[in-house]
Design a protein around this motif. Sequence first.
Motif, short mmCIF file in Angstrom:
data_model
loop_
_atom_site.label_atom_id
_atom_site.label_comp_id
_atom_site.label_asym_id
_atom_site.label_seq_id
_atom_site.Cartn_x
_atom_site.Cartn_y
_atom_site.Cartn_z
N GLY A 18 -1.71 5.59 10.77
CA GLY A 18 -2.81 5.72 11.71
C GLY A 18 -4.10 5.04 11.29
O GLY A 18 -5.13 5.20 11.96
N GLN A 19 -4.08 4.28 10.20
CA GLN A 19 -5.31 3.63 9.73
C GLN A 19 -5.31 2.15 10.12
O GLN A 19 -4.26 1.56 10.33
N GLU A 20 -6.52 1.59 10.18
CA GLU A 20 -6.63 0.15 10.32
C GLU A 20 -6.28 -0.47 8.96
O GLU A 20 -6.64 0.07 7.92
N THR B 15 0.83 -1.19 0.00
CA THR B 15 0.00 0.00 0.00
C THR B 15 0.87 1.25 0.00
O THR B 15 2.07 1.16 0.23
N SER C 7 5.07 4.35 6.54
CA SER C 7 4.19 4.60 7.68
C SER C 7 3.71 3.27 8.28
O SER C 7 3.86 2.21 7.69
N PRO D 77 0.53 1.04 10.41
CA PRO D 77 -0.92 1.03 10.62
C PRO D 77 -1.23 1.27 12.10
O PRO D 77 -0.34 1.23 12.95
N LYS D 78 -2.51 1.45 12.37
CA LYS D 78 -2.96 1.69 13.74
C LYS D 78 -2.58 0.53 14.64
O LYS D 78 -2.15 0.71 15.78
N ASP E 91 0.18 4.34 1.73
CA ASP E 91 0.21 5.08 2.99
C ASP E 91 -0.82 4.46 3.92
O ASP E 91 -1.97 4.26 3.52
N ILE E 92 -0.43 4.15 5.14
CA ILE E 92 -1.34 3.50 6.08
C ILE E 92 -1.33 4.21 7.42
O ILE E 92 -1.89 3.73 8.40
N SER F 120 -8.51 -4.18 1.60
CA SER F 120 -8.89 -4.02 3.02
C SER F 120 -10.35 -4.41 3.26
O SER F 120 -10.74 -4.68 4.39
N SER G 121 -11.89 -5.54 12.18
CA SER G 121 -10.76 -5.62 13.12
C SER G 121 -10.32 -7.05 13.40
O SER G 121 -9.18 -7.29 13.81
N HIS H 181 -10.93 -3.41 7.18
CA HIS H 181 -12.14 -2.76 7.68
C HIS H 181 -12.70 -3.52 8.86
O HIS H 181 -13.37 -2.94 9.71
#
Lengths: 170, 130
Positions: A73-75, A68, A100, A102-103, A70-71, A156, A80, A78
């Motif tokens: 701070g993201q999950e 990917t 970056s 992920p969360k 850019d991730i 995702s 969890s 979709h």
Amino acid sequence: MGHYFILIWVVTGLILGGLLINHESSQSQLNDPDPARERPGFLMSSFQAPALNSELPRKGKRTLLLFTRDIAGQELFHDSDTQTDISNVGDVILIVQNGSKPKRTAGLTAVLADRDGSIAASFQIRQPRDGGYPVGYVVIDSSNVVRYVTLDPDFSHQTTELRTIFEGVR
Amino acid sequence: MKRLYLVVPYLLVELYLYSVYTNHESSFHWYTHFFIGGVAALTVMTIYVYRTGRGVQLPLLWLLLAHVYAMVPDLIFNFEHTIHKPWMELFLFHISGHFVPGRNYTWYAIFMVSLGLYLFILHKKTVAKQ
């Protein structure tokens, strides 16, 4: 009556042709320029996986590489629970162009940066329509052979399909 | 002509199938299997009309069944979570059909030729002789 059949043929052609042109022109810039090569659903690759580092990919385990741009701070997914579920199938390595994170990284074997795109290129992942970094995934079997390479801007969300392919290699 | 009302349920079913594929971001595949199924059904129907001199009962049903037949590996993928295998080519070239040069545009052209031929034969053998 012959005119009726001609009308059927013309109307059908216009409707289907219009829908087809509209569909093709509304593709995302992250999609494959050749839609036939995106998510074909069968194991179409067979080449030795290049090394990511001295330890990865690990032989004896199936490996899923997710690419990917850019991730931050993201999950990653979709849902969890998916990250945990998929990590039970094999190693999951996230490769992010800008480095970056992920969360949540639980369940991920590694998160790697690929700023120059060399990792994506080494796995022969295709370039999307915008010519930028690919968003998709690669599946490697337990013998370290790459079996599936695809762009998938929506991986995702398409997690059932992702899991089916991942579980489909040995 | 008598069964024009059957167009509506046919369109509704195809619309439903299209929405399912779209929800999976796979509408490209709906087009491929629609066209290939359509070509197969139209070819069979054309031969039938040519040989018997009679029209096919429920031609839209033939089109729909051929489409669904071409789709079967996708149903197996979705419900059985089984990836596509080479033997699935039995379902109207489910895999290789995607890779013809020109992709869906080629299948669209072939479909239109098939439809034109079917309508022409139907006209010649049934309507024109009345």
